[in-house]
Design a protein around this motif. Structure first.
Motif, PDB file in Angstrom:
ATOM      1  N   UNK A   1      56.035  40.722  -8.904  1.00  0.00           N
ATOM      2  CA  UNK A   1      54.885  40.404  -9.754  1.00  0.00           C
ATOM      3  C   UNK A   1      54.686  41.417 -10.876  1.00  0.00           C
TER       4      UNK A   1
ATOM      5  N   UNK B   1      54.740  44.663 -11.177  1.00  0.00           N
ATOM      6  CA  UNK B   1      54.097  45.962 -11.060  1.00  0.00           C
ATOM      7  C   UNK B   1      55.130  47.072 -11.264  1.00  0.00           C
TER       8      UNK B   1
ATOM      9  N   UNK C   1      52.694  42.147 -15.372  1.00  0.00           N
ATOM     10  CA  UNK C   1      51.701  41.767 -14.359  1.00  0.00           C
ATOM     11  C   UNK C   1      50.826  40.610 -14.814  1.00  0.00           C
ATOM     12  N   UNK C   2      50.382  40.683 -16.056  1.00  0.00           N
ATOM     13  CA  UNK C   2      49.498  39.640 -16.542  1.00  0.00           C
ATOM     14  C   UNK C   2      50.225  38.301 -16.608  1.00  0.00           C
TER      15      UNK C   2
ATOM     16  N   UNK D   1      50.704  36.815 -13.153  1.00  0.00           N
ATOM     17  CA  UNK D   1      49.469  36.197 -12.668  1.00  0.00           C
ATOM     18  C   UNK D   1      49.262  34.847 -13.345  1.00  0.00           C
TER      19      UNK D   1
ATOM     20  N   UNK E   1      47.707  43.470  -0.982  1.00  0.00           N
ATOM     21  CA  UNK E   1      48.349  44.780  -0.920  1.00  0.00           C
ATOM     22  C   UNK E   1      48.355  45.344   0.484  1.00  0.00           C
TER      23      UNK E   1
ATOM     24  N   UNK F   1      43.459  46.400  -1.939  1.00  0.00           N
ATOM     25  CA  UNK F   1      43.060  46.784  -3.298  1.00  0.00           C
ATOM     26  C   UNK F   1      41.945  45.864  -3.782  1.00  0.00           C
TER      27      UNK F   1
ATOM     28  N   UNK G   1      35.303  35.447  -7.270  1.00  0.00           N
ATOM     29  CA  UNK G   1      35.103  34.884  -8.615  1.00  0.00           C
ATOM     30  C   UNK G   1      36.002  35.585  -9.641  1.00  0.00           C
ATOM     31  N   UNK G   2      36.258  36.880  -9.452  1.00  0.00           N
ATOM     32  CA  UNK G   2      37.188  37.565 -10.357  1.00  0.00           C
ATOM     33  C   UNK G   2      38.559  36.898 -10.282  1.00  0.00           C
ATOM     34  N   UNK G   3      38.918  36.457  -9.082  1.00  0.00           N
ATOM     35  CA  UNK G   3      40.189  35.768  -8.920  1.00  0.00           C
ATOM     36  C   UNK G   3      40.278  34.509  -9.758  1.00  0.00           C
TER      37      UNK G   3
ATOM     38  N   UNK H   1      39.240  34.321 -12.727  1.00  0.00           N
ATOM     39  CA  UNK H   1      39.124  34.753 -14.121  1.00  0.00           C
ATOM     40  C   UNK H   1      40.073  34.035 -15.072  1.00  0.00           C
ATOM     41  N   UNK H   2      41.333  33.919 -14.659  1.00  0.00           N
ATOM     42  CA  UNK H   2      42.320  33.318 -15.562  1.00  0.00           C
ATOM     43  C   UNK H   2      42.032  31.850 -15.844  1.00  0.00           C
TER      44      UNK H   2
ATOM     45  N   UNK I   1      39.008  30.655 -16.293  1.00  0.00           N
ATOM     46  CA  UNK I   1      37.756  30.482 -17.025  1.00  0.00           C
ATOM     47  C   UNK I   1      38.004  30.661 -18.515  1.00  0.00           C
TER      48      UNK I   1
ATOM     49  N   UNK J   1      40.615  36.308  -2.399  1.00  0.00           N
ATOM     50  CA  UNK J   1      40.701  36.564  -3.832  1.00  0.00           C
ATOM     51  C   UNK J   1      42.027  36.052  -4.394  1.00  0.00           C
TER      52      UNK J   1
ATOM     53  N   UNK K   1      43.047  32.323  -7.138  1.00  0.00           N
ATOM     54  CA  UNK K   1      43.894  32.145  -8.320  1.00  0.00           C
ATOM     55  C   UNK K   1      44.680  30.837  -8.255  1.00  0.00           C
TER      56      UNK K   1
ATOM     57  N   UNK L   1      31.303  36.143 -16.133  1.00  0.00           N
ATOM     58  CA  UNK L   1      32.712  36.507 -16.065  1.00  0.00           C
ATOM     59  C   UNK L   1      32.973  37.868 -16.691  1.00  0.00           C
TER      60      UNK L   1
ATOM     61  N   UNK M   1      32.019  40.660 -14.454  1.00  0.00           N
ATOM     62  CA  UNK M   1      32.927  40.785 -13.313  1.00  0.00           C
ATOM     63  C   UNK M   1      34.231  41.455 -13.713  1.00  0.00           C
TER      64      UNK M   1
ATOM     65  N   UNK N   1      39.020  49.070  -9.657  1.00  0.00           N
ATOM     66  CA  UNK N   1      40.453  49.262  -9.402  1.00  0.00           C
ATOM     67  C   UNK N   1      41.235  48.590 -10.512  1.00  0.00           C
TER      68      UNK N   1
ATOM     69  N   UNK O   1      44.542  44.222 -13.187  1.00  0.00           N
ATOM     70  CA  UNK O   1      45.643  43.792 -14.042  1.00  0.00           C
ATOM     71  C   UNK O   1      46.504  42.753 -13.338  1.00  0.00           C
ATOM     72  N   UNK O   2      46.744  42.966 -12.044  1.00  0.00           N
ATOM     73  CA  UNK O   2      47.600  42.038 -11.309  1.00  0.00           C
ATOM     74  C   UNK O   2      46.918  40.697 -11.087  1.00  0.00           C
ATOM     75  N   UNK O   3      45.603  40.654 -11.290  1.00  0.00           N
ATOM     76  CA  UNK O   3      44.897  39.395 -11.160  1.00  0.00           C
ATOM     77  C   UNK O   3      44.908  38.667 -12.486  1.00  0.00           C
ATOM     78  N   UNK O   4      45.377  39.325 -13.512  1.00  0.00           N
ATOM     79  CA  UNK O   4      45.478  38.667 -14.805  1.00  0.00           C
ATOM     80  C   UNK O   4      44.403  39.089 -15.782  1.00  0.00           C
TER      81      UNK O   4
END
Ligand SMILES: Nc1ncnc2c1ncn2[C@@H]1O[C@H](COP(=O)(O)OP(=O)(O)OP(=O)(O)O)[C@@H](O)[C@H]1O
Ligand SMILES: [Mg+2]
Lengths: 266, 358
Positions: free
Chosen positions: A62, A64, A84-85, A88, A96, A100, A112-114, A116-117, A119, A176, A180, B207, B210, B218, B223-226
């Motif tokens: 992924x 990293x 990484x971006x 995702x 992890x 993490x 909800x952060x999960x 993010x992509x 939204x 989380x 995604x 958003x 968040x 972290x 970053x790994x979540x996008x």
């Protein structure tokens, strides 16, 4: 336990291929010329003794870590290094080895952060909480709640993650990642440090995800019982090299694997 | 606030995500706004408005700005004073260049100049973190302070090197300058602060907020979540500086009436930072509590003893203010990093289950 195996799911073509991956940190060779592939809808386990390079392998997948040599093929496209971006965005999610999570945020916010992509509303709409931003927030809240129900963590949705016990944190991290809606889910020792009951729950969740959503799972696990039970194919690493690859039964009877685990000198 | 949320069930996610999901909180805020917009202007003395409420509101806004950056995104900044100054000087220049445009428009617009400068000085945040980033913002502070002194164009080549605020009208009423009444200025400040605080509250629970908090907690996992780290950090710098810039413009145009470079020096940066630390990192309510405490404490120390017929020299007041604030900062840093806002929460929780210990 073997829900995934006898439910007659269809394992598809190769979705993620790794060819000749070599990765070193200064003098330490973490991975040497490792090649294997992951097929769609399968549960692929990576096993090996401590320090074998398993986590490094996921980190390469992924984006990293950037391998010095080798190619990563995802859905037919070649990458020397997944950012990484980008990884995702293409649908690779992971958990992890040493959790993490975002410790200061609630379980719900972490999930909800999960999202993010997925939204889209820009930040002006959010600041004004205009119609589209509100609708989007509610729509994704619904998706988050579905995952919360699925993983049976309703009672802690408003709890800051930092206050949860270890086993629940592992579950929230899975939540989380699921938020995604990944095509490929990378799990780094999702059951480490859990008691038997928690392990069984986690196995059930992994298999259900694999079964219901068709998510491809790549999983690192030390518990051989679990690996043999839930995985379709297993790749074995030792000292950064691949020493075996095949179905659980094949791997179990492979002399190289037995030697590696019994610590026979090379 | 002796009330419980028992029995108030949410039947939709929309209701659950409202800014104030509990009925009593809604009523409480409504009453507070009513008092602030109607009660206070009718009853408060000029002294209360001028020396207490107006500065507290303005500093609350600046603290809110810094809190977005430091409390929510985890990026420590020592350049708050500089960013406030950018707002003030931008407003002043805009007003000189376009004298016919309404001053309120410029007070708000000056925030964009501060935001732009904030983005420029936020650029290093991709490469450096923590202590080193704080030093970079400190450099920004010194650079901006230098500009405020050494670039005479900024203060229209005034011999005193300071800004004088002329009288400006809104709907036929003076809002700035010596003839503006304190009630008018108070109401303008209150309206701006209320609206901007509402927008900030919307941002931090959506958003954007968040992603900021994810980067704070972290950054690698974020970053790994996008989440794009760079964009997220720069957006935080921009929004934070916008708030500081508007606060700086209000400080000069609606409170001080004139500005000297020293109004925006490093001491100002530290003052705002202390407000955020004492009020509570990562809490908008905390920004207000911190500003109120830090601004209100010396006033209390000066005036309370006179009610008892005592008089304290102002030098003693200043010294004791320093000592008390110093002690408070150390206390909060060590014992309660979430500041007064967290104490308020704990207090509410305790009252809810009172008289039982848990
Ligand atoms: N960021 C890094 N910097 C330096 N060396 C690293 C780094 N990450 C991994 N290594 C080294 O690479 C080797 C493989 O590590 P890795 O974490 O991939 O092993 P692992 O198979 O996951 O082991 P474990 O079962 O203990 O988790 C180890 O020798 C480790 O010290
Ligand atoms: Mg590992």
């Amino acid at each position: 336990m073997a829900v995934g195996l006898d439910s007659g799911k269809k394992i598809g073509g190769v979705v993620l291929g790794l060819e000749g991956i070599t990765l070193s940190f200064g003098g330490v060779q973490a991975l040497q010329d490792v090649s294997f592939d992951v097929r769609e809808h399968e549960v692929r386990a990576i096993i090996g003794p401590n320090g074998a390079g398993k986590s490094s392998m996921l980190n390469v997948m992924n984006g990293f870590y950037q391998p010095q040599q080798g190619v990563i093929r995802f859905r037919g496209r070649e990458h020397c290094w997944m950012r990484p971006h980008a990884a995702a965005a293409m649908g690779i999610a992971r958990t992890f080895q040493n959790i993490a999570l975002f410790k200061g945020m609630t379980v719900l916010d972490n999930i909800m952060v999960g999202r993010n992509l997925k939204m889209r509303c820009n930040f002006l709409l959010q600041a004004l909480r205009l119609g589209p931003a509100m609708r989007e927030e509610i729509e994704h809240r619904r998706a988050a709640e579905e995952i919360i129900d699925f993983l049976e963590i309703q009672h802690i949705r408003r709890t800051p993650v930092g206050r949860l016990p270890y086993g629940l944190q592992k579950r929230v991290e899975l939540a989380r990642a699921l938020a995604m809606e990944p095509a490929v889910l990378l799990l780094d020792e999702p059951m480490a440090g859990m008691n038997l009951e928690e392990k069984q729950d986690m196995c059930r969740f992994v298999l259900e995800v694999n079964d219901h959503y068709g998510t491809t799972v790549v999983l690192i696990e030390h518990d051989m019982g679990v690996v043999m039970d839930i995985s379709d194919r297993v790749v074995v690493l030792d000292y950064g090299r691949k020493i075996s690859d095949g179905t659980p039964d094949e791997v179990r009877s492979d002399q190289a694997v037995i030697d590696a685990y019994l610590g026979v000198a090379h | 606030m002796l009330y419980r949320e028992v029995g108030q069930y949410k039947t939709s996610y929309a209701a659950d995500q409202a800014l104030l999901p509990i009925l009593q909180d809604k009523i409480g805020i409504a009453v507070l706004l009513l008092i602030a917009f109607v009660g206070v202007p009718l009853t408060a003395s000029d002294f209360t408005l001028n020396s207490v409420l107006i500065p507290i509101l303005i500093f609350s806004l600046a603290a809110t700005g810094l809190n977005l950056l430091t409390g929510y995104t985890g990026l420590l900044s020592l350049g708050t004073g500089g960013f406030m100054g950018v707002g003030a000087y931008a407003c002043y220049k805009l007003m000189t260049l376009f004298p016919h445009v309404n001053i309120i428009v410029f007070i708000l617009f000056s925030g964009f100049f501060a935001a732009a400068v904030g983005i420029v000085f936020g650029l290093p945040s991709l490469r450096i973190k923590g202590f080193y980033l704080a030093v970079a913002t400190l450099a920004a502070q010194f650079f901006l302070s230098w500009c405020f002194i050494r670039v005479p164009w900024l203060y229209n080549y005034n011999i005193s090197a300071s800004i004088e605020v002329p009288t400006k009208m809104l709907f036929g009423i003076a809002v700035t300058g010596p003839t503006a009444t304190s009630v008018t200025r108070y109401l303008v400040v209150l309206a701006i602060v209320a609206v901007l605080t509402l927008l900030a509250a919307n941002l931090v629970r959506g958003r954007t907020g968040r992603t900021w908090m994810a980067v704070r907690d972290m950054d690698l996992a974020a970053e790994l979540i996008g989440i794009r780290l760079y964009q997220t950090k720069l957006l935080s710098f921009a929004v934070s500086s916008f708030y500081c810039g508007v606060a700086g413009a209000m400080l000069v145009f609606l409170y001080l009436g004139n500005a000297e470079p020293s109004s925006f020096d490093i001491n100002q940066s530290f003052l705002i930072l202390f407000m955020v630390i004492i009020g509570g990192l990562g809490s908008l309510l905390g920004s207000f509590l911190g500003a109120t405490l830090i601004w209100g404490l010396p006033i209390l120390l000066r005036h309370v003893p006179t009610y008892f017929g005592l008089s304290i020299e102002s030098a003693k007041v200043d010294q004791s203010t320093f000592m008390i604030l110093g002690a408070l900062i150390i206390f909060f840093l060590i014992v309660e990093p979430h500041g007064l806002a967290r104490l308020w929460q704990i207090g509410k929780q305790k009252l809810r289950v009172w008289p039982f210990p848990y």
